[in-house]
Design an enzyme around this catalytic site. Structure first.
Site, PDB file in Angstrom:
ATOM      1  N   SER A  67       0.635  -1.127  -0.144  1.00  0.00           N
ATOM      2  CA  SER A  67       0.055  -0.207  -0.076  1.00  0.00           C
ATOM      3  C   SER A  67       0.852   1.197   0.153  1.00  0.00           C
ATOM      4  O   SER A  67       0.406   2.339  -0.594  1.00  0.00           O
ATOM      5  CB  SER A  67      -0.992   0.073   1.216  1.00  0.00           C
ATOM      6  OG  SER A  67      -1.855  -0.986   1.192  1.00  0.00           O
ATOM      7  N   HIS A 126       0.666   4.577   4.140  1.00  0.00           N
ATOM      8  CA  HIS A 126       0.066   5.014   3.218  1.00  0.00           C
ATOM      9  C   HIS A 126       0.545   6.712   3.097  1.00  0.00           C
ATOM     10  O   HIS A 126       0.902   6.811   2.033  1.00  0.00           O
ATOM     11  CB  HIS A 126      -1.448   5.390   3.628  1.00  0.00           C
ATOM     12  CG  HIS A 126      -2.244   3.775   3.479  1.00  0.00           C
ATOM     13  ND1 HIS A 126      -3.423   3.747   3.602  1.00  0.00           N
ATOM     14  CD2 HIS A 126      -1.671   2.656   3.261  1.00  0.00           C
ATOM     15  CE1 HIS A 126      -3.943   2.206   3.701  1.00  0.00           C
ATOM     16  NE2 HIS A 126      -2.764   1.511   3.452  1.00  0.00           N
TER      17      HIS A 126
END
Length: 374
Positions: free
Chosen positions: A179, A231
């Protein structure tokens, strides 16, 4: 030169054949298969059942021996019980063995390679499907436009940036997944639009669409059990890397370079705008300083969550539907005296004492905990 009456499509920038992103997808899938092979849920469950003993009861032994998902079909590749891993995958212990990120192992044991290996591992089938579909949709487009070398570099460095921020803020958790690298690709799309602003049509519409996609994806990170710091770290790294790696020459320079002999402009055009060079220098300085600072803090065991009282809201916002500080439903406190094992389920408060043949067997304790908390 085309013949009279024919037209030839003019492409100002080279188009690349995308092979690296599909290769990355294949590598992630292969590593997930290897992780499930190492996990070998049926063998560990059978060992746990043998260690539990008859005094606990036949139901507990049966649950330990037959708790793996899809065991008849997948054999040793069977998944852990859904209650233990709702993403349908291996145990956290297997992920750690394969190279998952844990701050203590990086800071104390100097296993720096975990900052890279963790971005190629996934916690389950749902996890890897979501990430690989996103990688194909975003990565192939970027590789066609900018080539395998720049996109591969951007992907890996962004992933390390996400791992670094995660290690500084999520000290007590383990982290896996691509991610951070994916958010790096999203961040680079935003900076690419900014630095190449003058060559785009419908600039505002493109910017608004991209910002909405980024905001929605970052908002998902406020859900519990999602590492939003990876993230954010990946996005910020990719955003600044985009100014360095994805800068385009201006159309005036390209037109002049490709014009016919004898029709050159009297004034030579510069390859890049001044603002592009300024953004490149600023981004490069920020990247170098940021990574050096992060590595130094991590090396000294710095816990950023203790220094920032509100930063935990960036990764999880508590609501009436979930509690960010709630212990996992299958987490137990244990104590033992001889062959007697006392377990207390953190989520339900239930306590039970067991007499088992091997109290120190972690698989046996894990399966008893799952049964107590269910």
């Amino acid at each position: 030169m085309p013949r009279r009456g024919e037209t030839q499509e003019f492409r100002p920038f080279r188009r690349w054949f995308p092979f690296l992103v599909p290769l990355f997808v294949a590598a992630n899938i292969a590593l997930f298969v290897r992780t499930m092979y190492v996990n070998d849920c049926p063998a560990h469950a059978a060992a746990a059942a043998a260690a539990i003993g008859d005094s606990v009861g036949g139901a507990a032994r049966a649950a330990a021996a037959h708790g793996c998902m899809l065991e008849p079909d997948l054999g040793r590749y069977a998944f852990q019980p859904y209650k233990e891993n709702p993403l349908v995958g291996p145990t956290s212990a297997t992920l750690l063995e394969m190279g998952a990120l844990e701050t203590g192992k990086v800071a104390r044991d100097h296993e720096w390679w975990r900052l890279i290996t963790c971005i190629w591992l996934h916690a389950g089938v749902i996890h890897i499907l979501a990430n690989m579909l996103s990688l194909l949709m975003i990565g192939i487009r970027l590789e066609k436009e900018f080539g395998f070398l720049r996109i591969g570099t951007l992907y890996v460095i962004s992933g390390v940036g996400g791992s670094l921020l995660s290690a500084l803020f999520m000290v007590s958790n383990i982290s896996v997944g691509a991610s951070g690298a994916l958010f790096g690709l999203l961040g680079s799309m935003l900076s690419e639009l900014i630095t190449n602003w003058t060559i785009y049509e419908n600039k505002c519409a493109a910017l608004l669409t991209l910002v909405m996609i980024i905001v929605i994806n970052l908002a998902v990170g406020i859900l519990p059990h999602v590492d939003n710091f990876a993230h954010i770290g990946g996005f910020v790294s990719g955003f600044f890397l985009g100014f360095v790696l994805l800068m385009r020459p201006q159309f005036g320079y390209i037109n002049q370079k490709n014009s016919r002999l004898g029709v050159h402009s009297a004034t030579p055009k510069s390859k890049y705008k001044i603002y592009q060079i300024v953004l490149l220098v600023i981004a490069l300085v920020i990247l170098i300083c940021g990574f050096i600072t992060g590595f130094v803090l991590l090396m000294h065991g710095f816990d950023a969550s203790q220094q920032c009282s509100w930063c935990h809201y960036l990764s999880c916002v508590p609501t009436s539907q979930w509690d960010c500080n709630k212990a996992p439903s299958n987490y137990c406190l244990s104590s033992q005296l001889g062959d007697q094992l006392n377990l207390t389920c953190q989520s339900t408060g239930k306590t039970e004492t067991y007499v088992i043949s091997s109290p120190s067997n972690p698989e046996a304790v894990k399966h008893l905990c799952l049964g107590l908390c269910s």
